[in-house]
Design an enzyme around this catalytic site. Structure first.
Site, PDB file in Angstrom:
ATOM      1  NE  ARG A   9      -3.540   2.296   2.746  1.00 15.48           N
ATOM      2  CZ  ARG A   9      -4.759   2.408   2.241  1.00 15.48           C
ATOM      3  NH1 ARG A   9      -5.267   1.414   1.529  1.00 15.48           N
ATOM      4  NH2 ARG A   9      -5.475   3.499   2.421  1.00 15.48           N
ATOM      5  CG  HIS A  89      26.280 -19.076   5.966  1.00 18.29           C
ATOM      6  ND1 HIS A  89      26.845 -17.848   5.674  1.00 18.29           N
ATOM      7  CD2 HIS A  89      26.541 -19.315   7.280  1.00 18.29           C
ATOM      8  CE1 HIS A  89      27.433 -17.371   6.748  1.00 18.29           C
ATOM      9  NE2 HIS A  89      27.260 -18.239   7.753  1.00 18.29           N
ATOM     10  CB  THR A 117      33.301 -14.667  11.543  1.00 20.03           C
ATOM     11  OG1 THR A 117      32.139 -15.457  11.768  1.00 20.03           O
ATOM     12  CG2 THR A 117      33.115 -13.307  12.183  1.00 20.03           C
ATOM     13  CB  SER A 118      28.983 -14.619   8.358  1.00 13.04           C
ATOM     14  OG  SER A 118      28.520 -15.010   9.640  1.00 13.04           O
ATOM     15  CG  HIS A 166      -5.123  19.671  33.124  1.00 14.72           C
ATOM     16  ND1 HIS A 166      -4.370  18.593  33.541  1.00 14.72           N
ATOM     17  CD2 HIS A 166      -4.511  20.779  33.637  1.00 14.72           C
ATOM     18  CE1 HIS A 166      -3.360  19.022  34.281  1.00 14.72           C
ATOM     19  NE2 HIS A 166      -3.414  20.342  34.347  1.00 14.72           N
ATOM     20  CD  GLN A 242      30.677 -15.797  15.340  1.00 15.65           C
ATOM     21  OE1 GLN A 242      29.549 -15.815  14.856  1.00 15.65           O
ATOM     22  NE2 GLN A 242      31.348 -16.905  15.629  1.00 15.65           N
ATOM     23  CB  SER A 290     -16.862   8.628   5.465  1.00 17.12           C
ATOM     24  OG  SER A 290     -17.791   7.634   5.853  1.00 17.12           O
ATOM     25  CB  SER A 291     -17.101   3.732   2.673  1.00 18.09           C
ATOM     26  OG  SER A 291     -17.536   3.266   3.941  1.00 18.09           O
ATOM     27  CE  LYS A 296     -15.980  11.918   9.179  1.00 17.34           C
ATOM     28  NZ  LYS A 296     -15.839  12.484  10.551  1.00 17.34           N
ATOM     29  CB  SER A 335      21.111 -13.280  12.182  1.00 18.18           C
ATOM     30  OG  SER A 335      21.041 -13.341  10.773  1.00 18.18           O
TER      31      SER A 335
END
Length: 469
Positions: A9, A89, A117-118, A166, A242, A290-291, A296, A335
């Site tokens: 959308r 991987h 390392t990854s 308020h 790691q 509004s439908s 509106k 991950s």
């Protein structure tokens, strides 16, 4: 088809975020990290088995990640997900794809992903993407909104507005003053975000560069790490497990959550002003409010923004809470969590775009603004009792409380009361009565408000000017 409305959308609104944070962009950033690391290795004299690349070869290597496109991405996905040969991987799939691309160039492919390392690749890739997103899409769109809101506020700096505390009538202020509260808050938060930089972890399987030193013990890999991570525009982390501990994303998530909180505050207030009638919401030809109710005209941009910001903050709060916590040296929870970072920023961006549109549809209703104050003149009680205190009335508050609390008074009754104040000089009485009357009759002279100042649209700071969009 898409399961997420941000890609369905609201696809058009979120396109700038998608271009930087979607799956193809992450794959491209991983390729970029691998190639820039390969080039950095070739520049290290101690790695003697990898000759230094010529300038021409470096250009050819950089072209690989700069020209990474959809077909390349789908090949990477096949390396990962092929039913019979897939790696399951994602980073290893990148490595195999890159080896195939480098083979015709006669590059020693054993140095692709060398001693990494990854997470070395992935955290640096996310760092690149998030820094780029912040500096471009997030900063530019938010700066544009702040600028537009600032201009709207300055235009109406003297338009009187009945204060509401308020949800009850309170001391009058102005439209401009109240909106400038939000621009000041947003600018302060944007300055903090501009100073933020992602961290960069680089250190192998458990963060101590052990594989690097095992292969080349005479190379100063700690110095290499610092130089390489900084070359990516990231702040190097000296000690890690790691993974990048994600303190950077946690901090950024808090900043974004705070920023979104300010935007939610504004997105909530604007429909209230519209509902009071003091702001006019212009109908757009062809749109439907509004439908079933044809008349509106709804503040849907502001309401959509509030909802999107709430969704974004749910994710940002989750990131800040969960990402910094990992079992021992590594678990894989981070991950999958990181894969939702793009959704959080996309929801934020959607909200700001909606608020930009909402602001374009709004104008002030001067008649309604004055009518509200005209119907609640008792709100001038604060100013009257404060001036009374200046001239020695110890019970000033109590007198105004007796006269106005829970009661309706007229402007004439207030002026008559002021005339009875014998201790107050005549010029003070006149100024007080004129200020009240001017607020009711002339929107260019609200009471007790300083004159409009020539505020700069953008303020200069150490981090630089707001971009001109």
């Amino acid at each position: 088809m898409s399961i997420c409305p941000l890609d369905d959308r609201y696809r058009k609104e979120t396109a700038p975020v998608r271009e930087i944070m979607a799956g193809p962009a992450l794959a491209q950033a991983r390729v970029e990290v691998e190639i820039r690391y390969l080039i950095a290795l070739s520049d290290e004299p101690g790695v003697i088995e990898l000759p230094r690349f010529t300038t021409d070869m470096q250009i050819r290597l950089k072209n690989i990640y700069e020209n990474f496109d959809a077909p390349d991405y789908y090949i990477v996905l096949d390396h990962e997900n092929n039913p019979t040969t897939g790696t399951r991987h994602d980073v290893k799939a990148i490595e195999y794809w890159l080896r195939n691309r480098l083979a015709p160039l006669h590059v020693p492919v054993q140095f692709v992903h060398f001693a990494l390392t990854s997470e070395d690749v992935t955290n640096l890739a996310y760092g690149l993407l998030i820094n780029r997103l912040l500096c471009t899409v997030i900063d530019v769109t938010l700066s544009l909104f702040i600028g537009n809101l600032r201009r709207f506020a300055r235009k109406h700096i003297n338009a009187p507005l009945l204060g509401m505390t308020h949800l009850q009538p309170a001391t009058p202020t102005t439209v401009g003053e109240q909106l400038l509260v939000f621009t000041d808050r947003l600018k302060r938060k944007l300055r903090e975000i501009r100073k933020f930089r992602m961290h960069g972890k680089f250190g192998g399987a458990v963060g101590n560069l052990s594989a690097h030193y095992a292969a080349y013990p005479d190379v100063n890999w700690h110095e290499f790490r610092t130089k390489f991570v900084r070359s990516l525009g990231l702040s190097p982390l000296k000690r890690t497990t790691q993974i990048n501990p994600h303190d950077d994303i946690a901090r950024l998530s808090h900043l974004m959550s705070e920023l979104n909180g300010i935007l939610i505050d504004l997105a909530q207030d604007m429909p209230l002003y519209i509902g009071r009638g003091v702001f006019c919401l212009h109908a757009v030809p062809g749109e439907v409010g509004s439908s079933t109710m044809p008349h509106k005209v709804n503040p849907t941009d502001w309401e959509t923004a509030k909802g999107a910001l709430g969704a974004a903050n749910a994710l940002f709060d989750f990131f800040a809470r969960e990402l910094p916590v990992n079992k021992l040296q590594r678990e894989l929870c981070d991950s999958i969590i990181q894969r939702f970072i793009g959704e959080a920023f996309a929801a934020h961006h959607l909200a700001v775009v909606k608020m930009l549109r909402g602001l374009e549809k709004v104008s002030i209703n001067t008649t309604a603004l004055l009518k509200e104050i005209d119907e609640n003149p008792e709100v001038f009680g604060e100013a009257i009792q404060t001036v009374m205190r200046r001239y020695g009335y110890v019970d000033a508050y109590e007198q105004l409380k007796e006269m106005t609390r829970g009661k309706r008074v007229t402007i004439g009754e207030l002026c008559d009361f002021i005339d009875t104040l014998e201790q107050m000089p005549d010029d003070a009485k006149l100024r007080l009565k004129n200020s009240i009357a001017h607020n009711l009759m002339d929107p260019s002279h609200p009471p007790f408000m300083r004159e409009a100042l020539d505020f700069p649209l953008y303020e200069r700071g150490n981090e630089g000017d707001f971009p001109r969009v």
